[in-house]
Design a protein around this motif. Structure first.
Motif, PDB file in Angstrom:
ATOM      1  N   LEU A  80       0.857  -1.179   0.000  1.00 21.81           N
ATOM      2  CA  LEU A  80       0.000   0.000   0.000  1.00 21.81           C
ATOM      3  C   LEU A  80       0.900   1.238   0.000  1.00 21.81           C
ATOM      4  O   LEU A  80       2.053   1.151   0.421  1.00 21.81           O
ATOM      5  N   PRO A  81       0.430   2.357  -0.550  1.00 18.91           N
ATOM      6  CA  PRO A  81      -0.953   2.663  -0.933  1.00 18.91           C
ATOM      7  C   PRO A  81      -1.339   2.251  -2.349  1.00 18.91           C
ATOM      8  O   PRO A  81      -2.519   2.339  -2.719  1.00 18.91           O
ATOM      9  N   GLY A  82      -0.396   1.793  -3.178  1.00 16.79           N
ATOM     10  CA  GLY A  82      -0.703   1.553  -4.575  1.00 16.79           C
ATOM     11  C   GLY A  82      -1.784   0.515  -4.812  1.00 16.79           C
ATOM     12  O   GLY A  82      -2.547   0.599  -5.784  1.00 16.79           O
ATOM     13  N   TRP A  83      -1.881  -0.496  -3.910  1.00 14.35           N
ATOM     14  CA  TRP A  83      -2.859  -1.557  -4.098  1.00 14.35           C
ATOM     15  C   TRP A  83      -4.244  -1.197  -3.569  1.00 14.35           C
ATOM     16  O   TRP A  83      -5.184  -1.991  -3.706  1.00 14.35           O
ATOM     17  N   SER A  84      -4.373  -0.046  -2.952  1.00 18.79           N
ATOM     18  CA  SER A  84      -5.656   0.286  -2.306  1.00 18.79           C
ATOM     19  C   SER A  84      -6.866   0.154  -3.231  1.00 18.79           C
ATOM     20  O   SER A  84      -7.881  -0.450  -2.847  1.00 18.79           O
ATOM     21  N   PRO A  85      -6.828   0.675  -4.477  1.00 17.98           N
ATOM     22  CA  PRO A  85      -8.021   0.546  -5.332  1.00 17.98           C
ATOM     23  C   PRO A  85      -8.298  -0.881  -5.784  1.00 17.98           C
ATOM     24  O   PRO A  85      -9.448  -1.261  -5.982  1.00 17.98           O
ATOM     25  N   SER A  86      -7.236  -1.695  -5.964  1.00 16.24           N
ATOM     26  CA  SER A  86      -7.400  -3.024  -6.566  1.00 16.24           C
ATOM     27  C   SER A  86      -7.587  -4.140  -5.552  1.00 16.24           C
ATOM     28  O   SER A  86      -8.000  -5.240  -5.927  1.00 16.24           O
ATOM     29  N   ALA A  87      -7.281  -3.900  -4.288  1.00 14.70           N
ATOM     30  CA  ALA A  87      -7.374  -4.958  -3.292  1.00 14.70           C
ATOM     31  C   ALA A  87      -8.770  -5.572  -3.212  1.00 14.70           C
ATOM     32  O   ALA A  87      -8.905  -6.803  -3.126  1.00 14.70           O
TER      33      ALA A  87
ATOM     34  N   PHE B 182      -5.188 -15.580  -6.660  1.00 18.51           N
ATOM     35  CA  PHE B 182      -6.124 -16.609  -6.224  1.00 18.51           C
ATOM     36  C   PHE B 182      -5.707 -17.389  -4.989  1.00 18.51           C
ATOM     37  O   PHE B 182      -6.325 -18.384  -4.639  1.00 18.51           O
ATOM     38  N   ASN B 183      -4.660 -16.975  -4.320  1.00 17.83           N
ATOM     39  CA  ASN B 183      -4.297 -17.630  -3.065  1.00 17.83           C
ATOM     40  C   ASN B 183      -5.226 -17.196  -1.942  1.00 17.83           C
ATOM     41  O   ASN B 183      -5.686 -16.052  -1.910  1.00 17.83           O
ATOM     42  N   ARG B 184      -5.463 -18.101  -1.027  1.00 15.50           N
ATOM     43  CA  ARG B 184      -6.316 -17.774   0.118  1.00 15.50           C
ATOM     44  C   ARG B 184      -5.692 -16.654   0.950  1.00 15.50           C
ATOM     45  O   ARG B 184      -6.383 -15.730   1.389  1.00 15.50           O
ATOM     46  N   ASP B 185      -4.380 -16.757   1.168  1.00 16.73           N
ATOM     47  CA  ASP B 185      -3.694 -15.723   1.943  1.00 16.73           C
ATOM     48  C   ASP B 185      -3.194 -14.630   1.015  1.00 16.73           C
ATOM     49  O   ASP B 185      -2.620 -14.911  -0.047  1.00 16.73           O
ATOM     50  N   TRP B 186      -3.393 -13.407   1.432  1.00 16.56           N
ATOM     51  CA  TRP B 186      -2.923 -12.262   0.665  1.00 16.56           C
ATOM     52  C   TRP B 186      -2.790 -11.100   1.652  1.00 16.56           C
ATOM     53  O   TRP B 186      -3.762 -10.459   2.008  1.00 16.56           O
ATOM     54  N   ASN B 187      -1.565 -10.880   2.113  1.00 16.15           N
ATOM     55  CA  ASN B 187      -1.323  -9.883   3.142  1.00 16.15           C
ATOM     56  C   ASN B 187      -0.572  -8.693   2.549  1.00 16.15           C
ATOM     57  O   ASN B 187       0.654  -8.687   2.477  1.00 16.15           O
ATOM     58  N   CYS B 188      -1.338  -7.733   2.087  1.00 16.42           N
ATOM     59  CA  CYS B 188      -0.761  -6.529   1.500  1.00 16.42           C
ATOM     60  C   CYS B 188      -0.418  -5.556   2.630  1.00 16.42           C
ATOM     61  O   CYS B 188      -1.263  -5.245   3.470  1.00 16.42           O
ATOM     62  N   MET B 189       0.818  -5.079   2.651  1.00 13.00           N
ATOM     63  CA  MET B 189       1.296  -4.282   3.777  1.00 13.00           C
ATOM     64  C   MET B 189       1.870  -2.951   3.323  1.00 13.00           C
ATOM     65  O   MET B 189       2.249  -2.780   2.162  1.00 13.00           O
ATOM     66  N   TYR B 190       1.940  -2.051   4.262  1.00 14.61           N
ATOM     67  CA  TYR B 190       2.762  -0.865   4.079  1.00 14.61           C
ATOM     68  C   TYR B 190       4.228  -1.240   4.284  1.00 14.61           C
ATOM     69  O   TYR B 190       4.545  -2.229   4.973  1.00 14.61           O
TER      70      TYR B 190
END
Length: 514
Positions: free
Chosen positions: A153-160, A228-236
């Protein structure tokens, strides 16, 4: 299909056969040197890759670097592919299909000079992230480097939310017996239909429809593991800094050379703003807002030691560089988050000419400085940095290290070229000069086989390539149209072989590929 061992990771589709230069220890050390950090460089060290996918990168680096390589990928089919490739060139690399928990429990692991994980951190559970940190705490040497890449983040905020929608559809709305590609396509179609119904989310993220169309055009193996993975931990960025702190890891640099060229990344206002932030972690996090960072490639050091300005200068002057493409084919511009910039002819012309001299043999920065005496040191360093960042050039390892790995690179490259007789999956060869991979197309690999057979004419190289392709029922594409006759295909291959002879052979020789 979910199995007990996969822990929510999408294992129905194998990963791509791609190569990542960021995992190359030579490249990593160069990126740290650019930022003024001391690094380890030993002839008998150990390197580790966590989550090596199909094993292309780890096999390339194990052949092209002194020392030994150990890695794991808990997908057994991928581990089997990596092990089979390693056996073809008699590698001593230890490649496992252990989970991170199983790897951590091993009692036979050494202390590593480097640990790398590319495209892993975001896609595993928080528990597995803690296991990775503990692994680094136990097994990374003081002064050793850790490379980690991740969605941020912040780049993934719209697509998450869109990615979450894909994963939920795959989890709840499709049968586990459905073909994996059909499951992916069904989730993409569901999401497209949802957006067409004009939810408020689509209005709040106006670019999301274009993002979805872009995803639909991507390789399904990549899409499976990215979305498509169950886990997806997008972080700062700062979340990752905090997560790695228990392993005594200090953030040092990105593995993106162009990040050191501020005008490519930041506006004048952005540069002025960031200049006023004293703390490096806070400054780096604020920078992510200016570039709207969505994917980071970071290097950490366990006990980061700064070089003095004179030490850094001497180390850079002693570093060798080599072109990866013909000087005249290097793009005249480079693009960054702040826009496109032209490469000034008066600066880049002399540098490219010097790099191309003497049949493209590697040159130290000191030699380049002597060949272009009118260029100030800072301008020369920036020019080389830009060329490396563009992928037009690469830093080299020492001549002693190069000589140490030449034989095993030749062995691996021969095996990779033989694989090109059957498929185009792996389009990279190992360079003892750069310690890393060089993109070599399937056609070029077939030309190299013909050369090794003693054929000297491009027409003969093309004939061998066509004999392989024609027998397998494959044809070339030209102007988006298939070439239907043998004569057309052979003519196109001959033209490619002549261009290969004129432009690529001398560079491949300088890179130690032939």
């Amino acid at each position: 299909m979910s199995n007990a061992w996969n822990e929510g990771y999408f294992t129905d589709e194998g990963y791509t056969y791609s190569y990542s230069r960021e995992i190359n220890p030579v490249f990593q050390r160069y990126c740290l040197l650019l930022r003024g950090f001391a690094t380890l460089e030993t002839s008998d060290g150990y390197h580790c890759e966590l989550g090596f996918g199909q094993g292309v990168s780890i096999n390339i680096h194990a052949a092209a670097n002194p020392g030994s390589f150990i890695g794991t990928d808990f997908h057994p089919a991928q581990a089997a592919h990596a092990q089979a490739l390693a056996r073809t060139w008699n590698s001593d690399a230890q490649l496992y299909d252990d989970s991170f928990e199983q790897l951590l429990a091993r009692k036979d692991l050494p202390q590593f000079d480097s640990i790398s994980l590319h495209g892993i951190w975001t896609w595993v559970s928080r528990d597995n992230q803690k296991l990775i940190v503990e692994f680094a705490r136990r097994h990374l040497k003081p002064g050793g480097m850790l490379y980690v890449s991740y969605n941020c983040l912040p780049g993934w905020s719209p697509s998450a939310p869109l990615r979450h929608l894909f994963s939920l559809h795959d989890r709840f709305a499709t049968s586990s017996s459905t073909n994996p590609q059909q499951r992916i396509d069904a989730a993409l179609q569901f999401s497209e239909t949802l957006l067409a119904a004009n939810p408020n989310y689509a209005a709040a993220a106006p670019s999301i429809a274009a993002k979805l169309q872009s995803i639909k055009g991507q390789d399904r193996h990549y899409v499976a593991h990215e979305y498509f993975n169950r886990d997806w931990n997008c972080m700062y960025f700062t979340d990752v800094v905090d997560a790695l702190a228990p392993a005594k890891l200090d953030y040092a640099a990105t593995a993106v050379p162009l990040d050191t060229v501020d005008p490519l990344n930041l506006s004048a206002e952005g540069m002025d703003f960031l200049e006023g932030i004293e703390h490096p972690v806070m400054r780096e996090q604020a920078r992510d807002y200016f570039v709207n960072q969505h994917f980071r490639r970071d290097l950490y050091v366990r006990g980061a030691n700064r070089l003095t300005a004179s030490e850094q200068r001497q180390a850079l002057l002693n570093t060798r560089f080599v072109l990866l493409q013909a000087a005249e084919s290097v793009s005249a511009s480079v693009r960054g988050p702040a826009g496109e910039a032209s490469l000034q002819v008066e600066i880049y012309g002399p540098v490219l000419e010097a790099l191309a001299a003497n049949a493209y043999t590697p040159k130290t920065l000191r030699q380049l400085s002597a060949a272009a005496p009118s260029l100030p040191y800072d301008e020369l360093v920036q020019a080389i940095t830009v060329l490396v960042g563009m992928g037009a050039a690469a830093p080299c390892q020492s001549e002693a290290a190069e000589q140490q790995v030449e034989a095993r690179c030749r062995t691996l490259n021969l095996q990779l070229c033989k694989r090109a007789l059957l498929s185009a999956k792996i389009q990279v060869l190992a360079s003892p000069v750069t310690g890393g991979g060089v993109t070599v197309s399937r056609f070029q690999q077939l030309f190299l086989i013909s050369i090794k057979q003693g054929n000297k004419r491009p027409a003969d190289w093309a004939m061998l390539a066509w004999s392989v392709l024609g027998e397998q029922g494959e044809v070339l594409i030209k102007d988006n149209q298939p070439l239907l006759t043998a004569e057309e295909n052979l003519a196109e291959l001959t033209e490619s072989a002549e261009a290969f002879a004129a432009q690529s052979l001398v560079i491949f020789s300088a890179l130690g590929l032939i």
